[in-house]
Design an enzyme around this catalytic site. Structure first.
Site, PDB file in Angstrom:
ATOM      1  N   CYS A   9       0.825  -1.214   0.000  1.00  0.00           N
ATOM      2  CA  CYS A   9       0.000   0.000   0.000  1.00  0.00           C
ATOM      3  C   CYS A   9       0.858   1.263   0.000  1.00  0.00           C
ATOM      4  O   CYS A   9       0.625   2.192  -0.790  1.00  0.00           O
ATOM      5  CB  CYS A   9      -0.956  -0.009   1.191  1.00  0.00           C
TER       6      CYS A   9
ATOM      7  N   HIS B  14      -5.439   4.682  10.963  1.00  0.00           N
ATOM      8  CA  HIS B  14      -6.008   5.226   9.740  1.00  0.00           C
ATOM      9  C   HIS B  14      -4.950   5.905   8.881  1.00  0.00           C
ATOM     10  O   HIS B  14      -4.763   7.118   8.927  1.00  0.00           O
ATOM     11  CB  HIS B  14      -7.145   6.206  10.053  1.00  0.00           C
TER      12      HIS B  14
END
Length: 340
Positions: free
Chosen positions: A142, A218
């Site tokens: 990612c 997050h």
């Protein structure tokens, strides 16, 4: 119509299934997992929009006990598809590869697998052409996926000689417990794997970097010190980034104070699970400094790799041989960049 199966219905697998289902030139045949996980239970409560295939036969009884309909086993799913998106835990994909080879199927593996599992280490924008027609592709992680988007964007516009990278890495995904409860930062050796992986995808760019693990969930925060082949102004850099559909320019002045602001904004947009496919670059951080360009970006780690994985389907299945046509279709069906 290319037939796609998703193996591993977890954080990434759920999002891959939803993403493939939105592609008008692909058919999601079904998803496979080990048993009645929370994600699979939620799938049932949503009315089973996707057929479910059981990957571990020993869990059939407990799966049926909770009323989850089983459409077959893992091999049944593999037989029905043209390509598999393997989103299993690191190391499992390499074991599953034996089955994909047995049935002559193509597969795309996620960033947790070793690079050696695939024919090509793949990124939709940076090296799409290398994936065309290949049997096995592996996505970048990612962090690396979002990082390469920004560096490739600059590189195609003005050329990039080198990048230095500082990553503040979230320690776990929301809802995870396996990392434990911590109140500490952890530093990795230099260079971080994202810099090494960037050079595998873009060998003409020298890269190094530091990675710090931090106890948040997050998103990752990356600061890039890029050395362009020619000096550019802040305004020119902003214009370059704004042209990329998978990069969102945000401003502190507008209330985007950090990772939590971006996650909240995605929820306010009504995005499923609070996801954002784009990386976000803060305009106030884009700063020319001597012969470097500094900028900072946010990586939505749960969803950022979904577009590039779908690009991989297009490449491996030779659906499009032109890079921009391929990524453009992925963007269109995922509704990326529509806010511009």
């Amino acid at each position: 119509m290319v037939k796609v199966g998703v193996v591993g219905y977890g954080v990434i697998g759920q999002r891959l299934a939803d993403g493939v289902a939105l592609q008008e030139d692909m058919e999601l045949v079904g998803v496979a997992d080990v048993g009645p996980t929370l994600a699979v239970r939620a799938l049932k409560e949503k009315g089973m929009p996707y057929d479910f295939y059981l990957a571990v036969e020993e869990n059939r009884e407990k799966t049926e006990e909770v009323g989850i309909p089983i459409s077959g086993n893992l091999e049944d799913l593999i037989k029905k598809v043209d390509i598999v998106l393997d989103a299993t835990n690191a190391g499992i994909g390499a074991k599953n590869k034996v089955l994909y080879e047995k049935y002559g199927k193509k597969a795309i593996f996620q960033g947790g697998e070793k690079t050696s599992v695939a024919d090509v280490f793949f990124h939709g924008y940076a090296n799409y052409e290398k994936g065309i027609g290949k049997q096995f592709l592996k996505l970048t992680s990612c962090n690396t996926t979002g990082l390469i988007r920004s560096v490739d964007c600059l590189d195609r516009a003005v050329g990039v000689d080198s990048v230095m990278i500082h990553i503040v890495r979230r320690v776990a995904d929301p809802g995870d417990y396996h990392r434990g409860l911590t109140n500490a930062l952890k530093v990795d050796p230099v260079p971080n794997h994202q810099a090494v992986d960037l050079m595998l995808i873009m060998p003409h760019v020298k890269a190094t970097g530091v990675l710090v693990h931090t106890p948040v969930t997050h998103g990752h925060f990356i600061t890039v010190f890029a050395k362009p082949k020619k000096k550019i102004t802040k305004e020119e850099a902003i214009a370059i980034f704004k042209e990329h559909p998978r990069i969102r320019l945000v401003r502190i002045a507008d209330g985007f104070l950090g990772n939590a602001s971006i996650f909240r904004y995605a929820r306010d947009l009504g995005n499923p699970r609070g996801d954002m496919y784009e990386i976000s670059i803060w305009e106030e951080t884009i700063t020319p400094f001597e012969d470097h360009l500094i900028y900072s970006l946010h990586i939505p780690q749960e969803s950022v790799v979904i577009p590039e994985t779908i690009d991989g389907i297009r490449a491996a299945m030779e659906m499009q041989t032109d890079r921009l046509e391929a990524v453009g279709l992925t963007n269109k069906y995922l509704k990326i960049g529509g806010y511009r």
